[in-house]
Write an enzyme that holds these catalytic residues in place. Structure first.
Site, PDB file in Angstrom:
ATOM      1  N   HIS B  64      25.957  -0.966  37.983  1.00 23.86           N
ATOM      2  CA  HIS B  64      27.036  -0.756  37.007  1.00 23.86           C
ATOM      3  C   HIS B  64      26.499  -0.783  35.583  1.00 23.86           C
ATOM      4  O   HIS B  64      26.403  -1.839  34.971  1.00 23.86           O
ATOM      5  CB  HIS B  64      28.105  -1.841  37.191  1.00 23.86           C
ATOM      6  CG  HIS B  64      29.395  -1.533  36.509  1.00 23.86           C
ATOM      7  ND1 HIS B  64      30.606  -1.819  37.074  1.00 23.86           N
ATOM      8  CD2 HIS B  64      29.666  -0.959  35.318  1.00 23.86           C
ATOM      9  CE1 HIS B  64      31.572  -1.440  36.245  1.00 23.86           C
ATOM     10  NE2 HIS B  64      31.028  -0.923  35.167  1.00 23.86           N
ATOM     11  N   LEU B  67      25.431   4.354  30.173  1.00 23.96           N
ATOM     12  CA  LEU B  67      24.282   4.878  29.426  1.00 23.96           C
ATOM     13  C   LEU B  67      24.706   5.653  28.176  1.00 23.96           C
ATOM     14  O   LEU B  67      23.874   6.002  27.357  1.00 23.96           O
ATOM     15  CB  LEU B  67      23.402   5.742  30.335  1.00 23.96           C
ATOM     16  CG  LEU B  67      22.659   4.962  31.435  1.00 23.96           C
ATOM     17  CD1 LEU B  67      21.857   5.911  32.324  1.00 23.96           C
ATOM     18  CD2 LEU B  67      21.733   3.892  30.851  1.00 23.96           C
ATOM     19  N   ARG B  68      25.976   5.929  28.042  1.00 21.07           N
ATOM     20  CA  ARG B  68      26.548   6.483  26.799  1.00 21.07           C
ATOM     21  C   ARG B  68      26.169   7.927  26.473  1.00 21.07           C
ATOM     22  O   ARG B  68      26.687   8.475  25.511  1.00 21.07           O
ATOM     23  CB  ARG B  68      26.201   5.610  25.581  1.00 21.07           C
ATOM     24  CG  ARG B  68      26.624   4.148  25.694  1.00 21.07           C
ATOM     25  CD  ARG B  68      28.097   3.980  25.858  1.00 21.07           C
ATOM     26  NE  ARG B  68      28.494   2.571  25.809  1.00 21.07           N
ATOM     27  CZ  ARG B  68      29.570   2.106  26.435  1.00 21.07           C
ATOM     28  NH1 ARG B  68      30.344   2.909  27.141  1.00 21.07           N
ATOM     29  NH2 ARG B  68      29.876   0.836  26.352  1.00 21.07           N
ATOM     30  N   ASN B  98      32.214   7.284  32.133  1.00 24.36           N
ATOM     31  CA  ASN B  98      33.018   7.383  30.902  1.00 24.36           C
ATOM     32  C   ASN B  98      32.172   7.774  29.685  1.00 24.36           C
ATOM     33  O   ASN B  98      32.149   7.083  28.680  1.00 24.36           O
ATOM     34  CB  ASN B  98      33.813   6.101  30.655  1.00 24.36           C
ATOM     35  CG  ASN B  98      32.947   4.865  30.516  1.00 24.36           C
ATOM     36  OD1 ASN B  98      31.794   4.859  30.923  1.00 24.36           O
ATOM     37  ND2 ASN B  98      33.495   3.815  29.944  1.00 24.36           N
ATOM     38  N   ASN B 282      35.890  -6.482  29.224  1.00 25.49           N
ATOM     39  CA  ASN B 282      36.991  -6.218  30.139  1.00 25.49           C
ATOM     40  C   ASN B 282      36.449  -6.017  31.544  1.00 25.49           C
ATOM     41  O   ASN B 282      35.685  -5.089  31.751  1.00 25.49           O
ATOM     42  CB  ASN B 282      37.764  -4.982  29.694  1.00 25.49           C
ATOM     43  CG  ASN B 282      39.024  -4.795  30.515  1.00 25.49           C
ATOM     44  OD1 ASN B 282      39.567  -5.752  31.051  1.00 25.49           O
ATOM     45  ND2 ASN B 282      39.458  -3.569  30.665  1.00 25.49           N
ATOM     46  N   ASP B 309      27.306  -4.338  34.218  1.00 22.17           N
ATOM     47  CA  ASP B 309      28.303  -3.685  33.364  1.00 22.17           C
ATOM     48  C   ASP B 309      27.738  -3.501  31.944  1.00 22.17           C
ATOM     49  O   ASP B 309      28.467  -3.631  30.955  1.00 22.17           O
ATOM     50  CB  ASP B 309      29.617  -4.481  33.331  1.00 22.17           C
ATOM     51  CG  ASP B 309      30.773  -3.627  32.801  1.00 22.17           C
ATOM     52  OD1 ASP B 309      30.564  -2.442  32.494  1.00 22.17           O
ATOM     53  OD2 ASP B 309      31.900  -4.167  32.687  1.00 22.17           O
ATOM     54  N   HIS B 313      27.303  -1.189  22.496  1.00 25.50           N
ATOM     55  CA  HIS B 313      28.153  -0.714  21.399  1.00 25.50           C
ATOM     56  C   HIS B 313      27.421  -0.967  20.091  1.00 25.50           C
ATOM     57  O   HIS B 313      26.691  -1.935  19.956  1.00 25.50           O
ATOM     58  CB  HIS B 313      29.475  -1.484  21.349  1.00 25.50           C
ATOM     59  CG  HIS B 313      30.404  -1.151  22.467  1.00 25.50           C
ATOM     60  ND1 HIS B 313      30.999   0.083  22.589  1.00 25.50           N
ATOM     61  CD2 HIS B 313      30.839  -1.887  23.516  1.00 25.50           C
ATOM     62  CE1 HIS B 313      31.763   0.084  23.667  1.00 25.50           C
ATOM     63  NE2 HIS B 313      31.683  -1.100  24.257  1.00 25.50           N
ATOM     64  N   GLY B 328      32.734  -5.158  25.917  1.00 27.91           N
ATOM     65  CA  GLY B 328      31.465  -5.012  26.615  1.00 27.91           C
ATOM     66  C   GLY B 328      30.270  -5.611  25.919  1.00 27.91           C
ATOM     67  O   GLY B 328      30.274  -5.822  24.705  1.00 27.91           O
TER      68      GLY B 328
HETATM   69 ZN   LIG Z   1      35.134  -1.408  34.512  1.00 31.04          ZN
END
Ligand SMILES: [Zn+2]
Lengths: 312, 426
Positions: B64, B67-68, B98, B282, B309, B313, B328
């Site tokens: 999880h 990598l943006r 995402n 989250n 996760d 940022h 995150g």
């Molecule tokens: Zn999630």
């Protein structure tokens, strides 16, 4: 004695001695507010920025009058006139403010913790004028001042705080303040408005409004935000008024000399009936005038003391 | 090309737990043998890696990460993310969809894999979106995504609110062998909360997210797995109720697997302190009871794996009012050190830790990560006793958002090998 920190961010970071110092200083300021010429020079040349990211005419006016009575230059900055609407972040705003070298910044913000954030980045003193659902320390201090005037003390009193505790910064700061000074604080309201773990802040949760009011020395009603009805917190103003509002019959359960408080603005007929709001036991207007004195005291204490208040 | 990793303590859960040599030939494991007893012992390797005093394990796999790239390269690129991964001992990562644009089509999946190939560091297993644009209204084209190289589907970051869409996604994904990974969150119950609901959120005046906003959806997805017979993997478990639900589900024989992250067994919501946005994530950091339940879940196998996760940022998203800041933390470079604490504290053994971070994630993803002859030589060499201080300014990844900056940790990867190549060396 002086305040130990540079900022007033919440009640929990003030000691009992500091609270007493603030309240005593505010008492001295009351006299200035009754003079024909309501202006003294101790803050002459100091700059106080009123940064109100969330609208509040009353609180802003109170801070503004307090600043002017001490001869400070007060400058207002609202969110709509600031660059924040153009995508500037709070950090940018903090840096911009810092570059203007203000002495004190009063900040009102819709996000809890925003004053802490600003204070961390600024050399100036920061006063929290209300942040999100977190704290409203100046309101709590003026409430303590008003109670002390009427009751002569703060310890050993029973304070009932009734209404939307979950979303109220006034409630949080008052719970912290009154319990710190030795009062018992009991909160009540619909369970949808009582936040989890409020006991850990020192408040007792009552099962009903009647129970909370019973024997209380102070009954403090909180404003119901009508726009919260969409959050399923309560079904109607009618039912709210009947079950949780303060009316003469309910007030009878309080101590015979109980006083009634409200941070304003009131919803007459919802959380407080009109006859109670205007009755002799209501100290609501005194809260407003004490607010100016209290804020003057904070300005003075944060800018180094009260020495030259009476010089002309 | 012949490499010998000599004298390390090799741990491959269920297979090996002893001092062994590993011979690597042309990128693959050739032999794992008793020290000095290999069939190639008489030949001279091109390289000898002395692993004495170290632990040699199948490369760690993080199921999880974010990598943006594409879209948020200023936070992380595939290359910087993979640098962080190998510095953490990871030889493979699953990247969530995402990105911008969302990885809901074969072109994006191919782009990610091409970038990963160019980086030549850890392997990347792309996770494609469950629904187009993560919007929760229609299924993405799983067949094409699978062909392009996707390994699983998830709308991570966005809960799949429609139970019907989730059911159909699970059923449809299964016919292409794609694992469904669930981000369990009831949006309505979470109601714009920004930290755990409890006495800390009450004191700070921040909107709280109750435990059940997670667990109620965990329960739903377990029931959907029961209904469809399709496996479901629960992402980032934080709440004790979720751990309990997964434990019960497993007892009933439902094919549910689950992950948690180091922050959930290391921190509680007290870490938010005075609005520290580095502690905003989250699902949110929960209470001590939840933290202990998560540890119990790792101990008894209810929680199958540790993932990170990893959510980089920039300061633009983090130096903000708490409620407006992004969720995150960066996880890849601190995961092993934080997880090793469970071993040093005697909660789990080293073999269990390797299972949680390496071989079990491989199994869930349908990969064979064991140190067996013929398998790719994806290996991490760990110094279990190395004491080090987390210094986010030295992170290999682009972003520095971590609540663990300045922490003293014990245990870290000293070398990471992918397909027989050394891609990281401390
Ligand atoms: Zn999630």
């Amino acid at each position: 004695m002086q305040l130990s920190g540079k900022d007033i961010l919440d009640i929990s970071s003030l000691s009992m001695d500091e609270i007493n110092l603030i309240l005593d200083t505010a008492e001295r300021m009351k006299e200035i507010n009754q003079r024909p010429v309501k202006k003294v020079p101790p803050l002459k040349g100091k700059t106080i920025v009123l940064f109100f990211h969330e609208p509040s005419t009353r609180t802003k006016l109170s801070f503004d009058i307090a600043a002017k009575r001490l001869s400070a230059d007060s400058i207002s900055m609202a969110a709509s006139s600031s660059s924040m609407v153009k995508g500037e972040t709070l950090l940018d705003t903090a840096k911009t403010l810092e570059a203007m070298n203000p002495d004190i910044i009063v900040i009102r913000h819709s996000s809890s913790g925003a004053p802490h954030f600003i204070a961390k980045h600024l050399k100036a003193s920061v006063i929290n004028g209300g942040d999100g659902m977190h704290a409203h320390p100046t309101q709590a201090l003026l409430d303590m001042m008003s109670v002390r005037q009427k009751k002569g003390r703060l310890d050993g009193l029973k304070i009932a705080v009734i209404g939307d505790i979950a979303h109220s910064r006034v409630a949080r700061s008052n719970i912290e303040g009154f319990t710190k000074m030795g009062s018992e604080v009991v909160v009540a309201g619909p369970p949808t408005m009582i936040p989890i773990g409020i006991e850990s802040m020192g408040a007792r949760v009552a099962y009903s409004t009647d129970e909370a009011v019973k024997g209380a020395d102070v009954v403090m009603m909180l404003r119901i935000q009508k726009e919260r009805q969409g959050d399923f917190l309560f079904p109607s103003e009618r039912e709210y008024a009947r079950e949780f509002g303060l009316n003469p019959k309910r007030l009878e359960k309080a101590a015979p000399d109980a006083i009634v408080m409200h941070p304003g603005p009131m919803n007459r007929g919802v959380e407080i009936s009109s006859d109670i709001a205007d009755c002799g036991r209501s100290v609501i207007l005194e809260q407003v005038s004490n607010g100016v004195a209290l804020r003057m005291a904070l300005f003075l204490l944060l800018s180094g003391g009260v020495k030259n208040v009476d010089e002309d | 090309m012949l490499t010998k990793i000599s004298g390390g303590h090799v741990i491959d859960p269920g297979y090996i737990n002893a001092r062994m040599d590993i011979w690597i030939k042309d990128g693959s494991i050739f032999e794992v043998c008793e020290e000095g007893k290999g069939t190639l012992e008489s030949s001279s390797p091109d390289r000898i890696i002395n692993a004495a005093g170290k632990i040699v394990v199948p490369g760690l796999i993080d199921m999880h990460v974010h990598l943006r790239e594409p879209g948020h390269e200023y936070k992380e690129t595939i290359e910087t993310g993979l640098k962080a991964a190998v510095a953490g001992g990871f030889t493979a990562v699953c990247c969530m969809p995402n990105t911008k644009p969302v990885n809901d089509n074969a072109q994006i999946t191919s782009f990610i894999l091409e970038k990963a190939r160019q980086a030549g560091l850890a392997k990347v297993y792309p996770v494609a979106a469950i629904s187009l644009g993560l919007k929760g209204d229609s299924l993405a084209e799983y067949a094409e995504l699978k062909t392009a190289g996707a390994i699983a589907v998830s709308d991570d970051g966005m809960p799949v609110s429609s139970g019907r869409l989730m059911r159909n996604a699970m059923e449809y994904a299964s016919c292409f062998g794609l694992l469904t990974i669930a981000h369990c969150e009831d949006h309505e119950l979470a109601c714009n909360g920004c930290m755990n609901e409890g006495s800390v959120s009450t004191r700070l005046g921040l909107r709280g997210i109750p435990n059940i906003s997670e667990s109620i959806m965990v329960m739903r997805d377990i029931e959907l797995s029961d209904l469809t017979g399709v496996p479901v993997h629960i992402a980032h478990v934080s709440a004790r109720e979720s751990v309990n639900a997964i434990r019960e589900g497993k007892k009933r024989g439902i094919k549910v697997t689950a992950e948690t992250a180091p922050h959930y067994f290391t921190l509680t919501d007290e870490a938010v302190g005075n609005y520290d946005t580095n502690a905003k994530m989250n699902p949110p950091l929960r209470t001590e009871t939840d933290r202990l339940a998560v540890i119990k879940g790792l101990e008894d196998g209810t929680l199958d794996i540790i993932a990170t996760d990893h959510a980089p940022h920039s300061v633009l998203e983090k130096e903000l009012e708490f409620d407006k800041a992004a969720n995150g933390i960066c996880g890849l470079e601190t995961s092993l050190g934080l997880s090793m604490k469970l071993v040093h504290d005697g909660i789990i053994g080293m073999e269990s830790l390797v299972r949680l971070m390496s071989t079990r994630p491989a199994e869930i993803l349908g990969k064979d990560n064991h140190l067996k002859p013929g398998n790719n030589a994806d290996i991490a060499i760990i110094d279990p006793d190395a004491e080090w201080k987390v210094d986010s300014s030295k992170f290999q990844g682009k972003s520095k958002n971590t609540p663990f900056n300045g922490w003293d940790l014990k245990g870290r990867a000293v070398m990471t090998i992918v397909d027989g190549r050394i891609v990281f060396e401390l």
